[in-house]
Design an enzyme around this catalytic site. Structure first.
Site, PDB file in Angstrom:
ATOM      1  N   ASP A  16     -66.216  72.120  22.041  1.00  0.00           N
ATOM      2  CA  ASP A  16     -67.332  71.208  21.780  1.00  0.00           C
ATOM      3  C   ASP A  16     -66.860  69.758  21.730  1.00  0.00           C
ATOM      4  O   ASP A  16     -65.740  69.478  21.306  1.00  0.00           O
ATOM      5  CB  ASP A  16     -67.989  71.603  20.439  1.00  0.00           C
ATOM      6  CG  ASP A  16     -69.370  70.982  20.290  1.00  0.00           C
ATOM      7  OD1 ASP A  16     -69.923  70.493  21.287  1.00  0.00           O
ATOM      8  OD2 ASP A  16     -69.888  70.991  19.163  1.00  0.00           O
ATOM      9  N   HIS A  33     -67.387  66.499  30.602  1.00  0.00           N
ATOM     10  CA  HIS A  33     -67.172  67.888  31.021  1.00  0.00           C
ATOM     11  C   HIS A  33     -65.972  67.980  31.972  1.00  0.00           C
ATOM     12  O   HIS A  33     -65.200  68.934  31.926  1.00  0.00           O
ATOM     13  CB  HIS A  33     -68.429  68.452  31.685  1.00  0.00           C
ATOM     14  CG  HIS A  33     -69.608  68.524  30.752  1.00  0.00           C
ATOM     15  ND1 HIS A  33     -69.505  69.018  29.472  1.00  0.00           N
ATOM     16  CD2 HIS A  33     -70.907  68.154  30.895  1.00  0.00           C
ATOM     17  CE1 HIS A  33     -70.693  68.955  28.878  1.00  0.00           C
ATOM     18  NE2 HIS A  33     -71.554  68.427  29.711  1.00  0.00           N
ATOM     19  N   LEU A 127     -51.620  86.284  30.942  1.00  0.00           N
ATOM     20  CA  LEU A 127     -52.683  85.906  29.999  1.00  0.00           C
ATOM     21  C   LEU A 127     -54.026  86.331  30.584  1.00  0.00           C
ATOM     22  O   LEU A 127     -54.278  86.122  31.772  1.00  0.00           O
ATOM     23  CB  LEU A 127     -52.691  84.379  29.803  1.00  0.00           C
ATOM     24  CG  LEU A 127     -53.863  83.802  29.006  1.00  0.00           C
ATOM     25  CD1 LEU A 127     -53.646  83.999  27.503  1.00  0.00           C
ATOM     26  CD2 LEU A 127     -54.063  82.321  29.279  1.00  0.00           C
TER      27      LEU A 127
HETATM   28  C1  FPP Z   1     -69.833  71.381  24.807  1.00  0.00           C
HETATM   29  O1  FPP Z   1     -69.728  69.964  24.654  1.00  0.00           O
HETATM   30  C2  FPP Z   1     -69.346  71.772  26.113  1.00  0.00           C
HETATM   31  C3  FPP Z   1     -70.063  72.426  27.076  1.00  0.00           C
HETATM   32  C4  FPP Z   1     -71.465  72.833  26.914  1.00  0.00           C
HETATM   33  C5  FPP Z   1     -69.484  72.748  28.387  1.00  0.00           C
HETATM   34  C6  FPP Z   1     -68.064  73.228  28.352  1.00  0.00           C
HETATM   35  C7  FPP Z   1     -67.489  72.959  29.662  1.00  0.00           C
HETATM   36  C8  FPP Z   1     -66.211  72.607  29.892  1.00  0.00           C
HETATM   37  C9  FPP Z   1     -65.143  72.531  28.895  1.00  0.00           C
HETATM   38  C10 FPP Z   1     -65.842  72.188  31.253  1.00  0.00           C
HETATM   39  C11 FPP Z   1     -65.467  73.051  32.266  1.00  0.00           C
HETATM   40  C12 FPP Z   1     -65.414  74.513  32.161  1.00  0.00           C
HETATM   41  C13 FPP Z   1     -65.498  75.280  33.260  1.00  0.00           C
HETATM   42  C14 FPP Z   1     -65.270  76.728  33.132  1.00  0.00           C
HETATM   43  C15 FPP Z   1     -65.815  74.696  34.590  1.00  0.00           C
HETATM   44  P1  FPP Z   1     -71.060  69.140  24.472  1.00  0.00           P
HETATM   45  O2  FPP Z   1     -71.539  68.724  25.815  1.00  0.00           O
HETATM   46  O3  FPP Z   1     -72.048  69.916  23.664  1.00  0.00           O
HETATM   47  O4  FPP Z   1     -70.543  67.885  23.666  1.00  0.00           O
HETATM   48  P2  FPP Z   1     -71.344  67.071  22.547  1.00  0.00           P
HETATM   49  O5  FPP Z   1     -71.534  68.002  21.385  1.00  0.00           O
HETATM   50  O6  FPP Z   1     -70.395  65.950  22.225  1.00  0.00           O
HETATM   51  O7  FPP Z   1     -72.624  66.601  23.157  1.00  0.00           O
END
Ligand code: FPP
Length: 246
Positions: A16, A33, A127
């Site tokens: 997150d 992201h 892994l």
């Molecule tokens: C949460 O941060 C993150 C996500 C919803 C997406 C997770 C994706 C990745 C780590 C990138 C790539 C992964 C793959 C498998 C391609 P948020 O957007 O909710 O952050 P915030 O809470 O600061 O708004």
């Protein structure tokens, strides 16, 4: 000789904070992201080096479809390009990739690439990286219950024979041990519908570090904290340490 502290066999992570990381830099959320993908690569490599057997990450929740359509479509593009660019190297590094979640919701191009990546890396043993996509812990328990009910109706399973371990065989993570360590970055202290069944006895570690800033040092810190915990599974501390009763 004192035993070395245990490395967790399975680590689950809620990645997150991508959006806030980007916002702090006045960049679009999708940049966060992209940076998050880099942190995921670093984390996979470090887990493999440390001897963590399984890593499960929450890449896209069932609820993430409710984000602005432009963010959802950028996440899908990132997912597709990651499948194109990363899989070969992960395979060369002996990483086994598995995708858990309701994959039917994805476009066929993504579904095909997920299946191809799973097939290519299936025999890798350094892994296991479970990538949770369109996943939710409640979805998983519900789909398992549906399979159990079907097996009972068809006479393949007697209701009296259903126990915890037999039920878990129908869950998406049936091939993995339960997570020893559950990490959430980004400062929130909640589970958000991730590995609900499997985290019954996980050790939780929360950090304000935003996911794109998560690196080897942060992972080492989480593992050190894990190693200082006493896992009692309902027993007393004295039973765990073997100390005499008071
Ligand atoms: C949460 O941060 C993150 C996500 C919803 C997406 C997770 C994706 C990745 C780590 C990138 C790539 C992964 C793959 C498998 C391609 P948020 O957007 O909710 O952050 P915030 O809470 O600061 O708004």
């Amino acid at each position: 000789m004192t035993a070395l502290p245990a490395i967790p066999s399975h680590i689950a992570i809620v990645m997150d904070g991508n959006g806030r990381w980007a916002k702090k830099r006045n960049r679009p959320r999708t940049m966060g992201h992209q940076a998050g993908l880099k942190a995921l690569r670093t984390t996979i490599e470090h887990c493999a080096r440390l001897g963590v057997g399984t890593l499960t990450v929450f890449a896209f929740s069932s609820e993430n479809w409710n984000r602005p359509p432009s963010e959802v479509s950028r996440l899908m593009e990132l997912f597709l390009s990651a499948l194109d660019k990363e899989v070969k190297e992960l395979h060369a590094n002996r990483i086994c990739l598995r995708f858990i979640g309701d994959k039917a919701a994805f476009k066929s191009a993504i579904r095909t690439k997920m299946t191809d990546a799973e097939k290519l890396t299936a025999a890798n043993d350094l892994l296991i990286a479970n990538i949770a996509v369109n996943y939710g812990g409640r979805w998983d328990i519900t789909q398992a219950a549906r399979q159990v009910a079907r097996a009972a109706i068809e006479g393949r399973l007697s209701p009296d024979d259903i126990d915890e371990s037999g039920f878990a065989d129908f869950l998406a993570l049936s091939a993995s041990p339960d997570p020893d360590l559950f990490i959430r970055t980004g400062g929130e202290m909640r589970i958000s519908n991730f590995v609900l069944w499997q985290s019954a006895y996980s050790e939780f570690w929360f950090t304000p570090v935003l996911w794109p800033d998560f690196d080897e040092t942060t992972l080492d810190e989480a593992i050190l904290a894990f190693q200082s915990r006493q896992r009692r599974y309902g027993r007393t501390g004295d039973q765990v340490t073997g100390a005499a009763d008071a």
